[in-house]
Design a protein around this motif. Structure first.
Motif, PDB file in Angstrom:
ATOM      1  N   ALA A  19       0.827  -1.207   0.000  1.00 32.27           N
ATOM      2  CA  ALA A  19       0.000   0.000   0.000  1.00 32.27           C
ATOM      3  C   ALA A  19       0.859   1.253   0.000  1.00 32.27           C
ATOM      4  CB  ALA A  19      -0.919   0.001   1.220  1.00 32.27           C
ATOM      5  N   LYS A  20       1.943   1.224   0.763  1.00 34.78           N
ATOM      6  CA  LYS A  20       2.828   2.386   0.842  1.00 34.78           C
ATOM      7  C   LYS A  20       3.456   2.712  -0.496  1.00 34.78           C
ATOM      8  CE  LYS A  20       7.153   3.905   3.015  1.00 34.78           C
ATOM      9  NZ  LYS A  20       8.245   3.513   3.915  1.00 34.78           N
ATOM     10  N   ARG A  21       3.800   1.642  -1.270  1.00 37.21           N
ATOM     11  CA  ARG A  21       4.546   1.849  -2.493  1.00 37.21           C
ATOM     12  C   ARG A  21       3.665   2.051  -3.707  1.00 37.21           C
ATOM     13  NH1 ARG A  21       9.791   0.962  -2.244  1.00 37.21           N
ATOM     14  NH2 ARG A  21       9.888   0.506  -4.464  1.00 37.21           N
ATOM     15  N   TYR A  22       2.334   2.054  -3.511  1.00 31.66           N
ATOM     16  CA  TYR A  22       1.484   2.316  -4.664  1.00 31.66           C
ATOM     17  C   TYR A  22       1.661   3.747  -5.125  1.00 31.66           C
ATOM     18  CZ  TYR A  22      -1.395  -1.411  -6.316  1.00 31.66           C
ATOM     19  OH  TYR A  22      -1.827  -2.523  -6.973  1.00 31.66           O
ATOM     20  N   ILE A  23       1.542   3.942  -6.405  1.00 34.62           N
ATOM     21  CA  ILE A  23       1.732   5.251  -6.997  1.00 34.62           C
ATOM     22  C   ILE A  23       0.714   6.253  -6.505  1.00 34.62           C
ATOM     23  CG2 ILE A  23       0.244   4.885  -8.999  1.00 34.62           C
ATOM     24  CD1 ILE A  23       2.425   6.160 -10.646  1.00 34.62           C
ATOM     25  N   THR A  24       1.092   7.499  -6.413  1.00 32.67           N
ATOM     26  CA  THR A  24       0.204   8.555  -5.965  1.00 32.67           C
ATOM     27  C   THR A  24      -0.256   9.384  -7.154  1.00 32.67           C
ATOM     28  OG1 THR A  24       1.429   8.694  -3.899  1.00 32.67           O
ATOM     29  CG2 THR A  24       0.027  10.561  -4.453  1.00 32.67           C
ATOM     30  N   TYR A  25      -1.517   9.606  -7.246  1.00 34.95           N
ATOM     31  CA  TYR A  25      -2.065  10.444  -8.301  1.00 34.95           C
ATOM     32  C   TYR A  25      -2.680  11.708  -7.694  1.00 34.95           C
ATOM     33  CZ  TYR A  25      -1.884   7.409 -12.366  1.00 34.95           C
ATOM     34  OH  TYR A  25      -1.470   6.683 -13.448  1.00 34.95           O
ATOM     35  N   SER A  26      -2.608  12.813  -8.416  1.00 34.96           N
ATOM     36  CA  SER A  26      -3.345  14.008  -8.064  1.00 34.96           C
ATOM     37  C   SER A  26      -4.401  14.203  -9.130  1.00 34.96           C
ATOM     38  CB  SER A  26      -2.424  15.235  -8.023  1.00 34.96           C
ATOM     39  OG  SER A  26      -1.489  15.102  -6.980  1.00 34.96           O
ATOM     40  N   TRP A  27      -5.640  14.068  -8.752  1.00 33.89           N
ATOM     41  CA  TRP A  27      -6.718  14.085  -9.726  1.00 33.89           C
ATOM     42  C   TRP A  27      -7.231  15.499  -9.957  1.00 33.89           C
ATOM     43  CZ3 TRP A  27      -7.046   9.484 -11.834  1.00 33.89           C
ATOM     44  CH2 TRP A  27      -6.662   8.376 -11.068  1.00 33.89           C
ATOM     45  N   THR A  28      -7.557  15.786 -11.160  1.00 36.49           N
ATOM     46  CA  THR A  28      -8.194  17.073 -11.446  1.00 36.49           C
ATOM     47  C   THR A  28      -9.652  16.862 -11.789  1.00 36.49           C
ATOM     48  OG1 THR A  28      -7.424  16.874 -13.734  1.00 36.49           O
ATOM     49  CG2 THR A  28      -6.082  18.189 -12.232  1.00 36.49           C
ATOM     50  N   VAL A  60      -8.776   9.425 -17.248  1.00 38.70           N
ATOM     51  CA  VAL A  60      -8.654  10.235 -16.053  1.00 38.70           C
ATOM     52  C   VAL A  60      -7.456  11.151 -16.218  1.00 38.70           C
ATOM     53  CG1 VAL A  60      -8.258  10.141 -13.576  1.00 38.70           C
ATOM     54  CG2 VAL A  60      -9.674   8.406 -14.673  1.00 38.70           C
ATOM     55  N   LYS A  61      -7.593  12.394 -15.815  1.00 37.47           N
ATOM     56  CA  LYS A  61      -6.514  13.354 -16.040  1.00 37.47           C
ATOM     57  C   LYS A  61      -5.879  13.810 -14.736  1.00 37.47           C
ATOM     58  CE  LYS A  61      -7.955  15.212 -20.487  1.00 37.47           C
ATOM     59  NZ  LYS A  61      -8.161  16.413 -21.276  1.00 37.47           N
ATOM     60  N   PRO A  62      -4.815  13.152 -14.291  1.00 35.84           N
ATOM     61  CA  PRO A  62      -4.096  13.630 -13.131  1.00 35.84           C
ATOM     62  C   PRO A  62      -3.162  14.764 -13.534  1.00 35.84           C
ATOM     63  CG  PRO A  62      -3.077  11.649 -13.950  1.00 35.84           C
ATOM     64  CD  PRO A  62      -4.287  11.901 -14.818  1.00 35.84           C
ATOM     65  N   ARG A  63      -2.720  15.531 -12.586  1.00 33.10           N
ATOM     66  CA  ARG A  63      -1.792  16.619 -12.902  1.00 33.10           C
ATOM     67  C   ARG A  63      -0.416  16.074 -13.258  1.00 33.10           C
ATOM     68  NH1 ARG A  63      -3.829  18.895  -7.923  1.00 33.10           N
ATOM     69  NH2 ARG A  63      -5.491  20.385  -8.316  1.00 33.10           N
ATOM     70  N   PHE A  64      -0.038  14.977 -12.628  1.00 35.70           N
ATOM     71  CA  PHE A  64       1.282  14.426 -12.915  1.00 35.70           C
ATOM     72  C   PHE A  64       1.318  12.959 -12.523  1.00 35.70           C
ATOM     73  CE2 PHE A  64       1.396  16.744  -8.851  1.00 35.70           C
ATOM     74  CZ  PHE A  64       1.621  15.699  -7.970  1.00 35.70           C
ATOM     75  N   LEU A  65       2.351  12.289 -13.009  1.00 32.76           N
ATOM     76  CA  LEU A  65       2.593  10.880 -12.705  1.00 32.76           C
ATOM     77  C   LEU A  65       3.745  10.831 -11.720  1.00 32.76           C
ATOM     78  CD1 LEU A  65       1.847   7.964 -13.448  1.00 32.76           C
ATOM     79  CD2 LEU A  65       3.481   8.095 -15.306  1.00 32.76           C
ATOM     80  N   GLN A  66       3.496  10.281 -10.533  1.00 30.31           N
ATOM     81  CA  GLN A  66       4.470  10.325  -9.443  1.00 30.31           C
ATOM     82  C   GLN A  66       4.694   8.933  -8.889  1.00 30.31           C
ATOM     83  OE1 GLN A  66       4.342  13.682  -6.602  1.00 30.31           O
ATOM     84  NE2 GLN A  66       3.957  12.153  -5.039  1.00 30.31           N
ATOM     85  N   ASP A  67       5.958   8.598  -8.609  1.00 35.15           N
ATOM     86  CA  ASP A  67       6.232   7.272  -8.070  1.00 35.15           C
ATOM     87  C   ASP A  67       6.167   7.290  -6.544  1.00 35.15           C
ATOM     88  OD1 ASP A  67       8.635   8.291  -7.117  1.00 35.15           O
ATOM     89  OD2 ASP A  67       9.891   7.225  -8.555  1.00 35.15           O
ATOM     90  N   SER A  68       6.463   6.155  -5.928  1.00 38.18           N
ATOM     91  CA  SER A  68       6.294   6.027  -4.488  1.00 38.18           C
ATOM     92  C   SER A  68       7.349   6.790  -3.694  1.00 38.18           C
ATOM     93  CB  SER A  68       6.330   4.544  -4.093  1.00 38.18           C
ATOM     94  OG  SER A  68       7.517   3.934  -4.549  1.00 38.18           O
ATOM     95  N   LYS A 103       6.756   0.092  -8.899  1.00 40.30           N
ATOM     96  CA  LYS A 103       7.839  -0.840  -8.571  1.00 40.30           C
ATOM     97  C   LYS A 103       9.224  -0.233  -8.823  1.00 40.30           C
ATOM     98  CE  LYS A 103       4.921  -4.843  -9.587  1.00 40.30           C
ATOM     99  NZ  LYS A 103       3.684  -4.090  -9.882  1.00 40.30           N
ATOM    100  N   LYS A 104       9.272   1.009  -9.257  1.00 42.00           N
ATOM    101  CA  LYS A 104      10.565   1.647  -9.509  1.00 42.00           C
ATOM    102  C   LYS A 104      11.315   1.831  -8.196  1.00 42.00           C
ATOM    103  CE  LYS A 104      12.724   5.513 -11.966  1.00 42.00           C
ATOM    104  NZ  LYS A 104      12.517   6.551 -12.985  1.00 42.00           N
ATOM    105  N   ARG A 105      12.566   1.415  -8.203  1.00 45.41           N
ATOM    106  CA  ARG A 105      13.369   1.494  -6.987  1.00 45.41           C
ATOM    107  C   ARG A 105      13.829   2.928  -6.725  1.00 45.41           C
ATOM    108  NH1 ARG A 105      15.095  -3.152  -9.711  1.00 45.41           N
ATOM    109  NH2 ARG A 105      14.655  -5.099  -8.600  1.00 45.41           N
TER     110      ARG A 105
END
Length: 556
Positions: free
Chosen positions: A14-23, A36-44, A345-347
Motif C-alpha cells: 500500500a505504501k509503495r502504490y503510486i500517488t495520483y493528483s486528480w483534477t 482520467v486526467k491527473p496533474r502528474f505521474l508520481q512514483d512512491s 515498482k521503480k526502486r
C-alpha cells in the motif's frame, strides 16, 4: 508487538502504490478514449515523471562498440514493433492523462524509420494537450537530409551522438564510414533555427578518445552547441570495464588544465547534465556522470522500447509490455493502471556502478537510450543477427497462456486467487525435505541427550502448528480447515528426512501447507540442535505429490 507477515507485506504494498493528483474526469462516447486526467505521474518516492523516451526502432546504420555487440543483436520481427498509431496512442495517454511534458524519440537510429517525420508531426498535435518539447537522439548520419522537414513538423531539439572528431577513429568506433555526413548534419542543425540548443553526446572512453576532450570543448567556442561528456556505461556485450571508464571529474580536470570554466544553472531540476561554459565561448559543456554520480533522486524519465516494453529505469532489467494490452483491446483506463503499477515498482536508486557492471542488461541499442510483469516473452526461432540489411529473425512474442502466474493479475499486481467457482473435493499433498546434521547430532537425538528435550516430538508439533498457520505466513494462501496433518522422520547416519502429509476437503489444494510443515519442522530440529552443530544444512524441500485438484502431480 510484531505484525503478522501478511499484514507487513500488504502495508508495504500500500505504501509503495503510486500517488495520483486528480483534477477531473473526461468523458466521451468511446470507452477506450475516456481517460482520467491527473496533474502528474508520481512514483512512491515522490518523483514526478514528465519525460518519456520512445524508441522507434531497434535498427541502426552504425555499429558503435559501446552500444551494439560486434556480431549485432537479434532483432524483433517488424510485426512485433509498435506501429505509428500505437506510438501516438501511447504518447497521447502519457501527455494528456499522465502529465508528460517532454518526448524524446530514440532508437536504434530513429531516422531509419520511414515514418519518423510523420510521427513528429503527429506528436506536435499533442502540444495542445500540454506537451512542451519534442526531441530526437540520432547518430546524425542522415539527419542533414531531413532536419528541415523535422523542424517544420514540430521538432524542438536534437541530440547527436559523436565520439570523435577524427574520421579514421570514427570508422573504428562505429565500424562504418560517415564522419563527414555527421559533421554536415551538425552544421545543418545550427542553420535550422531549432528552438533548443543542438547537443552533441560524447561517450568518453579511456585510451580511445579521452585525448580529444579539449577538441570537443573548442567546438563551443564559436558555435552555440552544448557538448555533453558521458561516462562509459555497461550494457550487454559492450566490453565495459572500470579501467575504460573516464569519470566526469577527470574530464573536468582535463578541461581546467587549459580553460577557466563557470558553472551554469540546469535548464530543468531533473536534467542529468551538469552545465558549464568556458569563459568567452558561445556554447556550453555538460557532464553526465552516469556511473560516478547518482542522480536517481531527481529521475523523471520513463522509456518505451521499440517493441512496446515500458522500462522505468535505464539500469533495471524490469519491463512491462504496453504493446500487448494495446493489441488486446484494453481501454485507456486499463493501460493507465498498468503504467501506474509498473512505476510503483521503480526502486529508489540503481545498484551503483560496480554492481551495475556485474548485472545483466540489454544492449543499449535495444533499450533506446526498459521484475517483468509483462505477459509476453520473446523467443528466437532462428539465431539470426542484424547486419543492417533488412528483416531478420522470426522471433515471436506471445502470451504466457498456461504459464501465467496465477497470483499476478493483468496489471502486474499481486492478488489472491478467486476459488469460488472451483469444486469442493478431497485434496492431499505430500512434501519432503532433509536436514544434514552430522553423526554427532544424530547420536544425541537417538539417545535423547539434546538439552532442549525430545527433538523429533517437538519438531512434529511445530510442523503441525505451522501447516495450520500457513495462511498467516504466506500472504496469498487461503485459510483452510485441514482434516489431517502428519509428519514422519527418517533418521539416517548423518541426516534426517522430514515428510509432511496434509489432507483437506475444500476448493483449493494444500501443497503450501505441506511445504510449510516440512520447513518449520526442519527449522525446529536446527534450533534444538544448533549448540551441537551450527553448520547443519536444510535442503531439498520439495513437493512430492498432490491430488484432488484440476491436475495431479507426483515425483517418481
Amino acid at each position: 508487538m510484531l505484525l503478522p507477515l501478511n499484514q507487513l507485506l500488504f502495508k508495504d504494498i500500500a505504501k509503495r502504490y503510486i500517488t495520483y493528483s486528480w483534477t477531473h474526469f473526461s468523458t466521451s462516447s468511446s470507452a477506450s478514449s475516456s481517460t482520467v486526467k491527473p496533474r502528474f505521474l508520481q512514483d512512491s518516492f515522490g518523483r514526478k515523471h514528465d519525460y518519456l523516451r520512445i524508441s522507434l526502432t531497434e535498427r541502426c546504420n552504425l555499429r558503435c562498440s559501446y552500444c551494439m555487440p560486434e556480431n549485432g543483436v537479434i532483432l524483433s520481427p517488424k510485426e512485433s514493433l509498435l506501429q505509428r498509431d500505437e506510438i501516438i496512442r501511447l504518447a497521447k495517454l502519457f501527455v494528456a492523462s499522465l502529465g508528460v511534458k517532454k518526448i524524446k524519440l530514440t532508437g536504434g537510429e530513429p531516422l531509419v524509420r520511414s515514418d519518423c517525420i510523420q510521427i513528429v508531426a503527429d506528436l506536435t498535435a499533442l502540444k495542445a494537450s500540454g506537451l512542451l518539447n519534442i526531441g530526437i537522439t540520432t547518430n546524425g548520419l542522415v539527419l542533414g537530409r531531413s532536419i528541415k522537414k523535422l523542424v517544420e513538423s514540430g521538432l524542438d531539439s536534437v541530440n547527436i551522438s559523436l565520439d570523435t572528431l577524427r574520421p579514421e577513429k570514427f570508422e573504428f568506433i562505429t565500424r562504418r564510414k560517415g564522419f563527414s555526413a555527421v559533421f554536415n548534419s551538425i552544421e545543418r542543425c545550427l542553420e535550422a533555427d531549432l528552438p533548443k540548443t543542438v547537443k552533441i553526446n560524447c561517450v568518453v572512453m579511456r585510451g580511445l578518445n579521452d585525448d580529444e576532450i579539449l577538441s570537443f570543448v573548442e567546438l563551443t567556442q564559436h558555435k552555440k552547441l552544448e557538448v555533453r561528456f558521458i561516462e562509459y556505461m555497461p550494457f550487454d556485450d559492450n566490453k565495459w570495464s572500470y579501467g575504460k571508464m573516464f569519470p566526469a571529474h577527470e574530464i573536468m580536470a582535463t578541461i581546467k588544465s587549459k580553460y577557466e570554466v563557470k558553472s551554469l544553472p540546469k535548464d530543468h531540476p531533473s536534467d542529468t547534465a551538469q552545465l558549464f561554459q568556458v569563459n568567452g565561448f558561445q556554447g556550453k559543456i555538460g557532464f553526465i556522470g552516469s556511473m560516478t554520480q547518482n542522480f536517481c533522486g531527481a529521475c523523471n524519465r520513463l522509456r518505451i522500447a521499440a517493441n512496446g516494453n515500458l522500462k522505468v529505469c535505464l539500469f533495471g532489467s524490469e519491463e512491462v509490455s504496453l504493446r500487448d494490452p494495446l493489441r488486446s483491446g484494453w481501454s485507456d483506463q486499463e493501460i493507465i493502471k498498468l503504467i501506474q503499477s509498473a512505476l510503483s515498482k521503480k526502486r529508489e536508486r540503481h545498484a551503483g556502478a560496480i554492481n551495475i557492471s556485474k548485472s545483466t542488461n540489454k544492449p543499449m541499442i535495444l533499450i533506446g537510450g526498459m521484475f517483468s510483469t509483462s505477459p509476453s516473452t520473446t523467443t528466437s526461432k532462428k539465431n539470426d543477427k542484424s547486419d543492417g540489411k533488412g528483416d531478420v529473425s522470426e522471433n515471436e512474442s506471445q502470451l504466457l497462456d498456461g504459464n501465467q502466474l496465477s497470483h499476478i493479475n493483468k496489471y502486474g499486481d499481486a492478488e489472491m486467487v478467486d476459488i469460488s467457482d472451483k469444486k469442493v473435493t478431497q485434496r492431499f499433498a505430500h512434501a519432503s525435505g532433509t536436514i544434514s546434521t552430522g553423526s554427532k547430532v544424530i547420536s544425541l537425538i537417538k539417545n535423547n541427550q539434546v538439552k532442549k528435550g525430545d527433538v523429533l516430538s517437538t519438531a512434529r508439533i511445530a510442523g503441525i502448528l505451522a501447516a495450520k498457520s500457513t495462511s498467516n505466513l504466506i500472504p496469498l494462501c487461503h485459510p483452510l480447515p485441514l482434516t489431517k496433518i502428519s509428519l514422519d522422520f527418517t533418521v539416517r547416519e548423518t541426516e534426517i528426512e522430514v515428510n509432511c502429509f496434509v489432507t483437506t476437503i475444500n476448493r483449493t489444494g494444500v501443497e503450501m501447507e505441506a511445504l510449510t510443515g516440512v520447513s518449520i519442522a526442519a527449522l525446529t530440529i536446527y534450533d534444538m540442535c544448533k549448540s551441537a552443530n551450527k553448520s547443519m544444512v536444510i535442503k531439498d524441500i520439495k513437493l512430492i505429490q498432490k491430488t484432488g485438484g484440476k491436475s495431479d502431480y507426483h515425483v517418481d
